[in-house]
Scaffold this motif. Structure first.
Motif, PDB file in Angstrom:
ATOM      1  N   ARG A  84     -13.873 -44.375 -56.968  1.00  0.00           N
ATOM      2  CA  ARG A  84     -13.404 -42.988 -57.101  1.00  0.00           C
ATOM      3  C   ARG A  84     -12.440 -42.509 -56.028  1.00  0.00           C
ATOM      4  NH1 ARG A  84     -15.117 -43.010 -62.073  1.00  0.00           N
ATOM      5  NH2 ARG A  84     -17.160 -43.993 -62.140  1.00  0.00           N
ATOM      6  N   HIS A  85     -12.350 -43.173 -54.885  1.00  0.00           N
ATOM      7  CA  HIS A  85     -11.535 -42.630 -53.797  1.00  0.00           C
ATOM      8  C   HIS A  85     -10.045 -42.845 -54.059  1.00  0.00           C
ATOM      9  CE1 HIS A  85     -15.384 -42.654 -51.563  1.00  0.00           C
ATOM     10  NE2 HIS A  85     -14.837 -41.633 -50.929  1.00  0.00           N
ATOM     11  N   HIS A  86      -9.261 -41.818 -53.701  1.00  0.00           N
ATOM     12  CA  HIS A  86      -7.813 -41.861 -53.878  1.00  0.00           C
ATOM     13  C   HIS A  86      -7.123 -41.203 -52.690  1.00  0.00           C
ATOM     14  CE1 HIS A  86      -8.315 -43.059 -58.049  1.00  0.00           C
ATOM     15  NE2 HIS A  86      -9.136 -42.047 -58.217  1.00  0.00           N
ATOM     16  N   THR A  87      -5.859 -41.589 -52.477  1.00  0.00           N
ATOM     17  CA  THR A  87      -5.015 -40.789 -51.586  1.00  0.00           C
ATOM     18  C   THR A  87      -4.442 -39.632 -52.382  1.00  0.00           C
ATOM     19  OG1 THR A  87      -3.131 -42.253 -52.059  1.00  0.00           O
ATOM     20  CG2 THR A  87      -4.405 -42.702 -50.076  1.00  0.00           C
ATOM     21  N   THR A 243     -14.284 -47.035 -63.746  1.00  0.00           N
ATOM     22  CA  THR A 243     -13.717 -46.411 -62.550  1.00  0.00           C
ATOM     23  C   THR A 243     -12.537 -45.533 -62.945  1.00  0.00           C
ATOM     24  OG1 THR A 243     -11.975 -47.999 -61.989  1.00  0.00           O
ATOM     25  CG2 THR A 243     -14.226 -48.582 -61.351  1.00  0.00           C
ATOM     26  N   ASN A 244     -12.076 -44.727 -62.001  1.00  0.00           N
ATOM     27  CA  ASN A 244     -10.889 -43.901 -62.242  1.00  0.00           C
ATOM     28  C   ASN A 244      -9.650 -44.759 -62.491  1.00  0.00           C
ATOM     29  OD1 ASN A 244     -12.681 -41.906 -61.565  1.00  0.00           O
ATOM     30  ND2 ASN A 244     -11.575 -41.201 -59.753  1.00  0.00           N
ATOM     31  N   PHE A 245      -9.650 -45.975 -61.942  1.00  0.00           N
ATOM     32  CA  PHE A 245      -8.467 -46.825 -62.008  1.00  0.00           C
ATOM     33  C   PHE A 245      -8.226 -47.391 -63.409  1.00  0.00           C
ATOM     34  CE2 PHE A 245      -9.854 -46.768 -57.628  1.00  0.00           C
ATOM     35  CZ  PHE A 245      -8.674 -46.556 -56.943  1.00  0.00           C
ATOM     36  N   ILE A 250      -3.765 -44.232 -64.283  1.00  0.00           N
ATOM     37  CA  ILE A 250      -3.477 -45.227 -63.242  1.00  0.00           C
ATOM     38  C   ILE A 250      -3.306 -46.631 -63.801  1.00  0.00           C
ATOM     39  CG2 ILE A 250      -4.282 -46.220 -61.051  1.00  0.00           C
ATOM     40  CD1 ILE A 250      -5.946 -43.705 -60.622  1.00  0.00           C
ATOM     41  N   LEU A 251      -4.082 -46.991 -64.853  1.00  0.00           N
ATOM     42  CA  LEU A 251      -4.084 -48.368 -65.342  1.00  0.00           C
ATOM     43  C   LEU A 251      -2.698 -48.897 -65.720  1.00  0.00           C
ATOM     44  CD1 LEU A 251      -5.927 -50.765 -65.901  1.00  0.00           C
ATOM     45  CD2 LEU A 251      -6.178 -49.932 -68.260  1.00  0.00           C
ATOM     46  N   PRO A 252      -1.792 -48.100 -66.317  1.00  0.00           N
ATOM     47  CA  PRO A 252      -0.463 -48.657 -66.639  1.00  0.00           C
ATOM     48  C   PRO A 252       0.288 -49.180 -65.410  1.00  0.00           C
ATOM     49  CG  PRO A 252      -0.821 -46.631 -67.875  1.00  0.00           C
ATOM     50  CD  PRO A 252      -1.965 -46.747 -66.906  1.00  0.00           C
TER      51      PRO A 252
END
Length: 887
Positions: A84-87, A243-245, A250-252
């Motif tokens: 879950r962590h992101h910048t 996950t969020n990724f 984000i996945l593309p």
């Protein structure tokens, strides 16, 4: 639902409830010295919550782009290792400024999640603050949430405050239960567990208290609501992703990266981390550059550089050594274009700036590898098995070398890295980075001082758009260390007037100067500011008599200076439009200074302008000046102004009402500055310099009107003076200089040939010839010529080495010289000796002594060093170095 649809659904839901949809603020907070980056949805509303700013609406909704890479909200080093962590992330939010409170906030949240998105009600849980019985009651009675799905927690988890003092209050969080499949081994696994079963989705903050310095909390007269819902988390739940990724936000990007490497996402835990880091960091990179931040070595630019280089490092871990990040920009822009169409406009700029950083990082890696290998060699030669924190920090901070790569290389060499020492220096550096960036800290401090000084003094009415002179009244006299009621002659004083024609410094435009006077006194105004946005502070020197509070005075600006400022400000607008037309719509203003004698304009662009570019831009601007287009200024609502096509400038903070400055069809911007009546009033526009400020950020300085005329006179004088020296009329100077330059090159060539002949002869510390010394190793004698040659460049050293190798037939030649602030070295080994000793190995040892490095072939090598004062020491060490290498 796609991520884009979820975002739109949220905003549409709250606009249907009467909220005003507000566009995301930039990632760089306007007028907030406490933050490097916007890290929450409420940041752009902070002044509204504290009462310093008034808006035309009482409720609002937004999707705010956020960055958490500094301070207590720093997720940079965690990204990729968790789900879950992101910048970079987006925070959906709804806000009430004294309108609705807890009941409606909770009901809105529940209705949106269960009715609009269709999340199962039985999977939703709520937390409330320990003492917040109101919120618990609303969840139980209004929503019907069972008691066993309402948890109470203390201040750490369920109480929010803006700072040590100021607005604060309890909060209520909505969590989603992902089910038994995500349960951890902890038998007490519940809503407060750190595992991935229960996801916090939404935080509802109830701002109902004001906390003073003693810690006492007083109920606010108009309690407010601030909520934050992470878009990426919400989308992962709706799309059923681990996950969020894996969401379509984000996945593309990750899939694009797969096509550039042999690795596949999902096959390895270690490569998955790299894929996630790249997916996250590319989003941060694209949005930061689009918001005008460019990679640099300080402040926000330093953070961006670290993000980009961390992504590049993980690309190398995936086996990609060629530049790749700039290729991913298009994918990020395509994903986010629905809400952020400006990314498509800026795509060319973002790609260029990213590629420039990639190429720079390639050089950094090459230099860094050499430096760390030299450091390892030096420490091992001392008998040490530790690379100090100071050396690691220098590699990272000075050379931009990734610390994880440095540690890996150190460990591969069988040594240890002093990470505690490194972390100590990094902590100090982070604090310095926060201090180095130029936010609004000075203004905030001035506003606080002013607030205590002015008390109940009414705000100043600015009439400077209409008149240059006004009869007004002195409301407040502030002197150094004294806010008394008068100031005598020669005193430095700050005056607050009832009305003023003086423009206060803001928006890049300097303030007016002039006089404030009546029959009994006169003060010269040197600067005007408005620290709190309400009171105009006139800094002045009393030149006659005494000024007193209540005096009737005449305030008069210096009209000649004002007119010069007007010309330069209007020219700045023309320049901005000309740059966009000449270079592309990706060009954005990155800052400006409008003074009386010149203008300065910073703009985003990935390469320098050539002379043709400069000439084309000058022609565009001067063409519009000669058309004598009328400059019109109209006050409009902010939304209407943007809808009309007016350009809002990066980093500026606008109110509900804005001034729109238009110059025909060529330029239309939001601007509060003063301007010429028509473009023809500008006179002439001339660029005097163009250069880089930081990676992707360039600066133009130019003059207009009287300044342009003075520039023409000055350059004419220079031409006449040069003509007199060269004994040539100005018209023939170019041809004359060309001939002189050709003659100079001929003389330099003759001089060089003479030096090389001398260098190949005899210059050896007072000896008459270049007799080699003999170095005996294992009963074998090596002939070595060792020479220090004064004022020799690299080519001369090479010539000397080649000549000496031919002369001695068998042996080694080492030559050195001092050139300015550096040492130069060259080593040659005759062909018959290269099997026993190589020039590259010798020079590496010698260069380390003079603080440098180098390399080359077995028969010849060159190097340089930054410590020329150690050249003699290095040359004396040659015999022992040869003994060590051969032995």
């Amino acid at each position: 639902m796609t991520g884009s649809q979820v975002r739109r659904s949220f905003l549409d839901y709250f606009t249907s409830k009467g909220h005003t949809e507000i566009a995301s603020a930039p990632l760089t907070p306007a007028n907030d010295p406490t933050l490097l980056f916007t890290n929450a949805g409420m940041v752009q509303f902070k002044d509204v919550f504290t009462g310093l700013d008034k808006r035309s609406y009482k409720t609002a909704t937004s999707s705010q782009k956020c960055l958490r890479v500094s301070g207590k909200h720093n997720d940079l080093d965690t990204v990729g290792r968790t789900a879950r962590h992101h910048t970079f992330f987006e925070m959906l939010g709804n806000f009430s400024f004294g309108d609705y409170f807890k009941e409606q906030a909770i009901e809105y949240g529940w209705e949106f999640l269960t009715q609009m998105l269709g999340l199962p009600a039985e999977r939703l849980y709520a937390t409330v603050y320990t003492d917040d019985d109101d919120a618990a009651r609303i969840w139980e009675e209004n929503i019907g949430l069972p008691c066993d799905r309402i948890a109470r927690f203390g201040e750490k988890d369920n109480f929010w405050s803006m700072g040590d003092t100021g607005p604060c209050g309890p909060c209520s969080e909505i969590h989603y239960d992902r089910g038994e499949d995500y349960k951890c081994d902890n038998p007490d696994c519940g809503i407060d567990c750190e595992c991935d079963r229960f996801l916090e989705l939404w935080n509802l903050v109830f701002m109902q208290y004001e906390r003073d310095q003693a810690g006492k909390m007083t109920p606010l007269p108009n309690p407010s609501i601030d909520t934050g819902l992470g878009l990426e988390r919400l989308v992962s739940v709706i799309q059923g992703k681990e996950t969020n990724f894996e969401t379509d936000l984000i996945l593309p990007v990750i899939r694009h990266m797969e096509r550039l490497t042999d690795a596949v996402y999902g096959e390895s835990a270690s490569t998955d981390i790299s894929f996630r880091v790249i997916g996250d960091h590319m989003r941060a990179t694209v949005f930061l550059i689009a918001d005008g931040i460019m990679p640099s070595n300080e402040g926000r630019g330093y953070v961006l550089r670290r993000i980009v280089r961390r992504a590049l490092r993980h690309g190398r871990m995936l086996g990609v050594t060629e530049p790749f990040a700039h290729r991913l920009v298009e994918t990020v822009a395509e994903i986010m274009k629905d809400c952020y169409p400006e990314l498509l406009e800026s795509e060319k700029l973002i790609r260029g700036a990213t590629l420039g950083e990639e190429e720079s990082f390639g050089d950094t890696l090459e230099n860094g590898m050499r430096l760390i290998e030299e450091t390892i060699h030096t420490e091992k030669s001392k008998g040490s098995n530790v690379i100090s924190g100071a050396e690691l920090f220098k590699l990272y901070d000075t050379y931009g070398f990734p610390i994880d790569l440095a540690v890996e290389i150190v460990q591969e060499a069988g040594m240890k890295a002093d990470m505690p020492g490194y972390e100590k220096l990094m902590t100090a550096q982070r604090e310095e980075a926060r201090k180095s960036w130029t936010g609004a800290a000075g203004t905030a401090s001035a506003a606080e001082v002013l607030s205590s000084a002015v008390g109940e003094v009414p705000g100043t009415e600015f009439v400077g758009y209409e008149v240059d002179t006004v009869i007004t009244r002195v409301l407040k006299v502030i002197t150094e260390g004294n806010d008394g009621q008068e100031a005598p002659i020669e005193d430095s004083v700050k005056l607050i007037l009832e009305k003023t024609p003086f423009y206060a410094e803001s928006g890049g435009q300097v303030s007016d100067t002039g006089t404030i006077a009546n029959d009994s006194f006169e003060a010269k105004v040197t600067w005007v500011g408005k620290p709190d946005g309400t009171h105009w502070i006139h800094k002045a020197i009393v030149e006659k008599g005494t000024v007193r509070e209540g005096d009737r005075v005449t305030a008069k600006i210096d009209t000649d200076t004002r007119n010069d400022i007007r010309r330069n400000h209007s020219a700045t607008h023309l320049l901005h439009s000309a740059l966009r037309k000449a270079l592309g719509p990706q060009v954005k203003q990155g800052g400006s200074l409008v003074d009386a004698d010149r203008l300065r304009f910073d703009y985003t662009h990935y390469k320098a302008l050539d002379s043709d570019d400069v000439r084309r831009i000058e022609k565009l601007v001067n063409g519009k000046i000669m058309e004598n287009i009328g400059v019109t200024t109209v006050e409009m609502d902010m939304d209407d102004a943007v809808a009309s096509g007016a350009m809002a400038l990066f980093g500026e903070k606008y109110g509900d009402k804005v001034r729109v400055v238009t110059m025909g069809e060529f330029s239309k911007e939001l601007c509060g500055g003063t301007h010429a009546g028509a473009t023809g009033d500008i006179g002439m526009f001339k660029i005097i310099s163009e250069g880089g400020v930081a990676s992707g950020l360039r600066r133009i300085e130019a003059v207009t009107g009287r300044g342009a005329l003075e520039l023409v006179f000055s350059r004419e004088d220079e031409l006449y003076e040069i003509g007199a020296v060269l004994k040539s009329p100005a018209a023939n100077l170019a041809e004359k200089v060309k001939k002189q330059s050709e003659r100079l090159k001929e003389l330099e060539k003759e001089n060089r040939n003479l030096k090389e002949k001398l260098a190949s002869g005899s210059f050896r510390s007072g000896t008459a010839d270049n007799e080699p010394v003999e170095v005996k190793v294992n009963d074998e004698v090596y002939k070595v010529v060792i020479e220090t040659i004064e004022d020799a460049d690299a080519a001369m050293l090479r010539s000397f080495v080649d000549n000496q190798k031919n002369r001695i037939k068998s042996g080694l030649v080492v030559a050195g010289s001092k050139e300015g602030d550096k040492a130069l070295l060259a080593v040659g080994v005759t062909d018959d000796m290269t099997g026993k000793v190589q020039a590259g190995k010798i020079i590496k040892e010698i260069a380390a002594i003079v603080g440098g490095g180098g390399g080359g072939r077995p028969d010849f090598a060159q190097a340089g060093g930054k410590n020329p004062e150690k050249l003699d020491q290095a040359m004396k060490a040659v015999p022992s170095i040869i003994e060590k290498l051969v032995g």
